[in-house]
Write an enzyme that holds these catalytic residues in place. Structure first.
Site, PDB file in Angstrom:
ATOM      1  N   HIS A  62      97.550 -24.784  17.605  1.00 47.17           N
ATOM      2  CA  HIS A  62      97.710 -24.223  16.264  1.00 47.17           C
ATOM      3  C   HIS A  62      98.661 -23.040  16.250  1.00 47.17           C
ATOM      4  O   HIS A  62      98.772 -22.312  17.235  1.00 47.17           O
ATOM      5  CB  HIS A  62      96.358 -23.745  15.725  1.00 47.17           C
ATOM      6  N   TYR A 132      89.482 -14.053  19.993  1.00 47.57           N
ATOM      7  CA  TYR A 132      90.905 -13.782  19.934  1.00 47.57           C
ATOM      8  C   TYR A 132      91.245 -12.882  18.782  1.00 47.57           C
ATOM      9  O   TYR A 132      90.802 -13.048  17.669  1.00 47.57           O
ATOM     10  CB  TYR A 132      91.779 -15.026  19.994  1.00 47.57           C
TER      11      TYR A 132
END
Length: 174
Positions: A62, A132
């Site tokens: 992604h 993240y």
């Protein structure tokens, strides 16, 4: 923190410097000044958490297109993953090149992935959790992806995934 550039310019491994004693340890996991000193984007917008129940779960690849491009700092806090970063920048001399790194809770290393790179990971253990940090907000209209099994990514993954979202099968080749 210790910074080590990978074979792809702009992608860095970031290791913690542990201060240990009989109680355990303390470490800085993020410091904007240290990141800026290495020329890395240090403006944070989000912290994302991904829990993955099963080994062999794939998430990715992604990225977000302009104007919502994002850098990310990926760290596995439970279990282990194979993290893959792919340069998807148009006109880049390294477009299509990729780097992979095993990230796990034991080593506590992170991978910094700059804007213009797709990222994804494959879980190597059950009950894996990944955190993240992102430098831009998620913008659904800017969401993009690359097929995990694109021929340009031959050998990027240690094995084929067993669990993945249908949308990750629909991304185009690089």
């Amino acid at each position: 923190m210790k910074f080590a550039e990978t074979s792809l310019p702009g992608v860095w491994r970031v290791a913690l410097e542990l201060r240990e004693d009989e109680r355990g340890f303390f470490a800085r996991a993020f410091d904007p000044a240290a990141f800026a000193a290495h020329g890395l984007d240090a403006k944070l917008s989000q912290l994302n958490v991904s829990h993955n129940a099963k080994k062999g779960t794939l998430r990715g690849l992604h990225y977000q297109a302009a104007p919502h491009e994002e850098s990310k700092l990926v760290r596995c806090v439970r279990g282990a993953i194979c993290e893959v970063a792919v340069d998807v920048r148009e006109g880049s001399p390294t477009r299509g090149r990729w780097v992979s790194a095993e990230l796990n809770a034991k080593s506590r290393e992170a991978l910094f992935i700059p804007k213009g790179f797709a990222h994804g990971f494959l879980t190597l253990e059950d009950q894996t959790e990944v955190h993240y940090l992102m430098t831009d907000d998620y913008a659904p209209a800017s969401a993009r992806g690359v097929r995990w099994d694109d021929p340009a990514l031959k050998d990027a993954w240690p094995s084929a995934p067993k669990h993945l979202a249908p949308k990750d099968l629909d991304w185009p080749a690089l």
